[in-house]
Design a protein around this motif. Structure first.
Motif, PDB file in Angstrom:
ATOM      1  N   PHE A  33      51.412  36.261  44.254  1.00 31.88           N
ATOM      2  CA  PHE A  33      52.218  36.567  45.440  1.00 31.88           C
ATOM      3  C   PHE A  33      53.555  37.699  44.943  1.00 31.88           C
ATOM      4  CE2 PHE A  33      55.778  35.095  48.417  1.00 31.88           C
ATOM      5  CZ  PHE A  33      55.469  35.732  49.270  1.00 31.88           C
ATOM      6  N   VAL A  34      54.094  36.852  43.833  1.00 31.51           N
ATOM      7  CA  VAL A  34      55.251  37.529  43.240  1.00 31.51           C
ATOM      8  C   VAL A  34      55.094  39.003  42.690  1.00 31.51           C
ATOM      9  CG1 VAL A  34      56.658  35.473  43.365  1.00 31.51           C
ATOM     10  CG2 VAL A  34      55.275  35.993  41.356  1.00 31.51           C
ATOM     11  N   SER A  35      53.610  38.874  42.148  1.00 34.89           N
ATOM     12  CA  SER A  35      53.472  40.311  41.433  1.00 34.89           C
ATOM     13  C   SER A  35      53.247  41.319  42.375  1.00 34.89           C
ATOM     14  CB  SER A  35      52.112  40.231  40.616  1.00 34.89           C
ATOM     15  OG  SER A  35      51.697  41.402  40.191  1.00 34.89           O
ATOM     16  N   GLN A  36      52.333  41.006  43.660  1.00 37.28           N
ATOM     17  CA  GLN A  36      52.235  41.864  44.677  1.00 37.28           C
ATOM     18  C   GLN A  36      53.832  42.241  45.387  1.00 37.28           C
ATOM     19  OE1 GLN A  36      49.160  40.453  47.413  1.00 37.28           O
ATOM     20  NE2 GLN A  36      47.857  40.267  45.625  1.00 37.28           N
ATOM     21  N   ILE A  37      54.794  41.330  45.470  1.00 36.50           N
ATOM     22  CA  ILE A  37      55.979  41.870  45.783  1.00 36.50           C
ATOM     23  C   ILE A  37      56.463  42.681  44.944  1.00 36.50           C
ATOM     24  CG2 ILE A  37      58.551  40.901  46.065  1.00 36.50           C
ATOM     25  CD1 ILE A  37      57.484  38.399  47.213  1.00 36.50           C
ATOM     26  N   VAL A  76      44.308  18.339  61.346  1.00 39.04           N
ATOM     27  CA  VAL A  76      44.776  18.754  60.155  1.00 39.04           C
ATOM     28  C   VAL A  76      44.702  20.207  60.051  1.00 39.04           C
ATOM     29  CG1 VAL A  76      44.636  18.780  57.710  1.00 39.04           C
ATOM     30  CG2 VAL A  76      44.208  16.600  58.886  1.00 39.04           C
ATOM     31  N   LEU A  77      45.842  21.118  59.928  1.00 34.35           N
ATOM     32  CA  LEU A  77      45.584  22.511  59.962  1.00 34.35           C
ATOM     33  C   LEU A  77      45.753  22.757  58.454  1.00 34.35           C
ATOM     34  CD1 LEU A  77      46.035  24.850  61.701  1.00 34.35           C
ATOM     35  CD2 LEU A  77      48.239  25.121  61.129  1.00 34.35           C
ATOM     36  N   VAL A  78      44.643  23.712  57.972  1.00 35.23           N
ATOM     37  CA  VAL A  78      44.372  23.763  56.275  1.00 35.23           C
ATOM     38  C   VAL A  78      44.655  25.346  55.975  1.00 35.23           C
ATOM     39  CG1 VAL A  78      42.645  23.641  54.630  1.00 35.23           C
ATOM     40  CG2 VAL A  78      42.585  21.928  56.447  1.00 35.23           C
ATOM     41  N   THR A  79      45.551  25.425  55.030  1.00 33.51           N
ATOM     42  CA  THR A  79      45.852  26.695  54.381  1.00 33.51           C
ATOM     43  C   THR A  79      45.129  26.813  53.291  1.00 33.51           C
ATOM     44  OG1 THR A  79      47.562  25.744  53.301  1.00 33.51           O
ATOM     45  CG2 THR A  79      48.283  26.433  55.553  1.00 33.51           C
ATOM     46  N   LYS A  80      44.906  28.176  52.683  1.00 28.16           N
ATOM     47  CA  LYS A  80      44.571  28.497  51.139  1.00 28.16           C
ATOM     48  C   LYS A  80      45.618  28.459  50.438  1.00 28.16           C
ATOM     49  CE  LYS A  80      41.281  31.736  50.931  1.00 28.16           C
ATOM     50  NZ  LYS A  80      40.831  33.212  50.696  1.00 28.16           N
ATOM     51  N   GLY A  81      46.805  29.193  50.581  1.00 27.07           N
ATOM     52  CA  GLY A  81      47.639  28.938  49.853  1.00 27.07           C
ATOM     53  C   GLY A  81      47.638  30.151  48.794  1.00 27.07           C
ATOM     54  N   SER A  82      46.484  30.927  48.657  1.00 28.82           N
ATOM     55  CA  SER A  82      46.489  32.091  47.747  1.00 28.82           C
ATOM     56  C   SER A  82      45.226  32.870  47.954  1.00 28.82           C
ATOM     57  CB  SER A  82      46.502  31.608  46.280  1.00 28.82           C
ATOM     58  OG  SER A  82      46.218  32.978  45.384  1.00 28.82           O
ATOM     59  N   ASP A  83      45.306  34.167  48.084  1.00 28.83           N
ATOM     60  CA  ASP A  83      44.351  35.121  48.105  1.00 28.83           C
ATOM     61  C   ASP A  83      44.694  36.187  47.267  1.00 28.83           C
ATOM     62  OD1 ASP A  83      42.515  37.149  48.694  1.00 28.83           O
ATOM     63  OD2 ASP A  83      42.648  36.820  51.123  1.00 28.83           O
ATOM     64  N   THR A  84      44.207  36.448  46.253  1.00 25.76           N
ATOM     65  CA  THR A  84      44.485  37.227  45.047  1.00 25.76           C
ATOM     66  C   THR A  84      44.183  38.902  45.615  1.00 25.76           C
ATOM     67  OG1 THR A  84      42.332  37.152  44.077  1.00 25.76           O
ATOM     68  CG2 THR A  84      44.030  35.784  43.128  1.00 25.76           C
ATOM     69  N   THR A  85      43.410  39.172  46.467  1.00 25.73           N
ATOM     70  CA  THR A  85      43.197  40.316  47.114  1.00 25.73           C
ATOM     71  C   THR A  85      44.346  40.947  47.934  1.00 25.73           C
ATOM     72  OG1 THR A  85      41.973  39.658  49.234  1.00 25.73           O
ATOM     73  CG2 THR A  85      40.694  40.167  47.010  1.00 25.73           C
ATOM     74  N   ASP A  86      44.939  39.842  48.555  1.00 27.69           N
ATOM     75  CA  ASP A  86      46.392  40.260  49.250  1.00 27.69           C
ATOM     76  C   ASP A  86      46.947  39.081  49.815  1.00 27.69           C
ATOM     77  OD1 ASP A  86      47.931  41.386  51.286  1.00 27.69           O
ATOM     78  OD2 ASP A  86      46.494  41.452  52.837  1.00 27.69           O
ATOM     79  N   ASN A  87      48.032  38.742  48.810  1.00 26.48           N
ATOM     80  CA  ASN A  87      48.463  37.288  48.861  1.00 26.48           C
ATOM     81  C   ASN A  87      49.755  37.580  49.966  1.00 26.48           C
ATOM     82  OD1 ASN A  87      48.185  34.701  48.003  1.00 26.48           O
ATOM     83  ND2 ASN A  87      48.124  35.539  45.914  1.00 26.48           N
ATOM     84  N   ILE A  88      50.176  38.780  50.000  1.00 28.13           N
ATOM     85  CA  ILE A  88      51.301  39.069  50.951  1.00 28.13           C
ATOM     86  C   ILE A  88      50.538  39.108  52.384  1.00 28.13           C
ATOM     87  CG2 ILE A  88      52.883  40.687  52.073  1.00 28.13           C
ATOM     88  CD1 ILE A  88      53.556  41.396  49.236  1.00 28.13           C
ATOM     89  N   GLY A  89      49.666  39.488  52.739  1.00 28.23           N
ATOM     90  CA  GLY A  89      48.969  39.359  54.003  1.00 28.23           C
ATOM     91  C   GLY A  89      48.640  38.102  54.498  1.00 28.23           C
ATOM     92  N   ARG A  90      47.981  37.432  53.243  1.00 34.40           N
ATOM     93  CA  ARG A  90      47.589  35.919  53.392  1.00 34.40           C
ATOM     94  C   ARG A  90      48.887  34.883  53.712  1.00 34.40           C
ATOM     95  NH1 ARG A  90      50.009  31.735  51.331  1.00 34.40           N
ATOM     96  NH2 ARG A  90      50.330  33.314  49.272  1.00 34.40           N
ATOM     97  N   MET A  91      50.034  34.981  53.337  1.00 30.28           N
ATOM     98  CA  MET A  91      51.081  34.524  53.558  1.00 30.28           C
ATOM     99  C   MET A  91      51.523  34.978  55.019  1.00 30.28           C
ATOM    100  SD  MET A  91      54.535  35.113  54.268  1.00 30.28           S
ATOM    101  CE  MET A  91      55.065  36.511  53.487  1.00 30.28           C
ATOM    102  N   ARG A  92      51.528  36.207  55.318  1.00 29.89           N
ATOM    103  CA  ARG A  92      51.879  36.362  56.790  1.00 29.89           C
ATOM    104  C   ARG A  92      51.148  35.593  57.978  1.00 29.89           C
ATOM    105  NH1 ARG A  92      55.033  41.285  57.056  1.00 29.89           N
ATOM    106  NH2 ARG A  92      54.247  41.252  59.381  1.00 29.89           N
ATOM    107  N   ARG A  93      49.687  35.566  57.579  1.00 32.19           N
ATOM    108  CA  ARG A  93      48.703  35.064  58.359  1.00 32.19           C
ATOM    109  C   ARG A  93      49.061  33.538  58.665  1.00 32.19           C
ATOM    110  NH1 ARG A  93      45.613  39.012  55.893  1.00 32.19           N
ATOM    111  NH2 ARG A  93      44.734  37.293  54.315  1.00 32.19           N
TER     112      ARG A  93
END
Length: 327
Positions: free
Chosen positions: A224-228, A142-159
């Protein structure tokens, strides 16, 4: 950090006979363009847990729509998805084949249904509960993701996208998609600047009608969309602070007065057809007095742009913001 090798236990064989029995051949040692790389892979998930697989995962189950979108973006069709009907309603960035098996809801996936598909990897979200993950890990990696990181959601998505790409042997595809994502933000920022719209304010919301009362969920600075929007040179006008994990803030119509007046544009999604902003609030005097309503700066996003999505959903959202501010 110790590397661990997770294999399906022999005791599961009887259970697996009840499900699909097809297998997938190993990838070629010289994959065609767009195909998965071959050989063992090692990947560390957001828990810090390292998974070692004999080959890139091919039979994958996705339990969250963002991760399903990312799999499809990479050219991997999952064998099972939690709530595929909901995915088809809310996510259009990457189309899901109608034959993909339904393994339950995102909140309560069926362990039995997942195991019966004989996956070699399950991608799960940490916030959905450690108990389900622990049950699944008895049988499958099982590979587990966070789905959100309010300090850097774009960076989190990329990782997380790169993490999924590594597990499925699709790192070349991931690099190309992320380059497209970066280009969309760079080009969009330039177009907004050329339209003299840099710094203009926006707000993003979802609306729900519950027992005759409209509840509004505002997307805070960390979403995520706010940071976009911020990357495009715009300014999120919502002053409230949402929950720690997602920065989503609950309010009512009166609470929207905190947005103030000026050049604000108000964006929302209603992909399920339940448009409370056009319907439930149509006769509300407070709503009708809002400057962005009076100025016709109220924008329903095209259906199926997932606000919690991967790079393709992010590109969709950026393109719509650019269309509004730079047209």
């Amino acid at each position: 950090m110790n590397r661990i090798r997770i294999t399906v236990v022999a005791a599961l064989a009887g259970v697996l006979l009840l499900g699909a029995c097809g297998t997938t051949e190993p990838a070629s040692t010289a994959p065609e363009p767009g195909a998965a790389a071959a050989g063992p892979v090692t990947v560390t998930d957001t828990r810090g847990k390292t998974l070692s697989l004999d080959r890139p995962a091919q039979r994958v189950v996705g339990l969250e729509w963002s991760e399903v979108e990312q799999l499809l973006t990479l050219g991997v069709t999952p064998v099972g998805v939690a709530d595929p009907k909901g995915y088809a309603t809310w996510v259009t960035a990457a189309k899901l084949d109608a034959t993909v098996k339904d393994v339950g809801t995102r909140a309560e996936p069926s362990v039995d249904a997942i195991v019966a598909l004989q996956p070699d990897l399950v991608i799960a979200r940490a916030n959905r509960g450690a108990e389900v993950i622990a049950q699944l890990e008895k049988y499958v990696p099982v590979l587990v993701t966070k789905g959100s990181d309010t300090t850097d959601n774009i960076g989190r998505m990329r990782r997380e996208f790169e993490m999924i790409a590594t597990a499925t042997g699709r790192t070349d595809q991931a690099a190309k998609t992320l380059a497209d994502f970066d280009s969309a933000l760079t080009d969009g920022k330039q177009k907004i600047a050329a339209a003299d719209a840099t710094g203009q304010r926006f707000a993003i919301a979802d609306g729900y009608l519950e027992g005759g009362t409209v509840s509004i969920r505002m997307f805070g600075q960390g979403t995520f969309v706010s940071q976009i929007g911020t990357r495009l040179g715009l300014t999120n006008a919502w002053p409230g602070k949402g929950d720690p994990a997602w920065d989503l803030d609950q309010t009512d119509v009166e609470g929207l007065t905190a947005l103030g007046g000026g050049d604000l544009r108000f964006f929302y999604n209603a992909s399920d057809g339940d448009d409370v902003f056009a319907g439930g609030l149509s006769g509300n005097p407070i709503w009708q007095s809002m400057p962005f309503v009076k100025q016709k700066n109220l924008h329903r996003m095209p259906d199926g742009i997932w606000t919690f999505g991967g790079p393709l959903s992010g590109i969709q959202y950026a393109e719509q913001l650019v269309r509004i501010y730079a047209s």
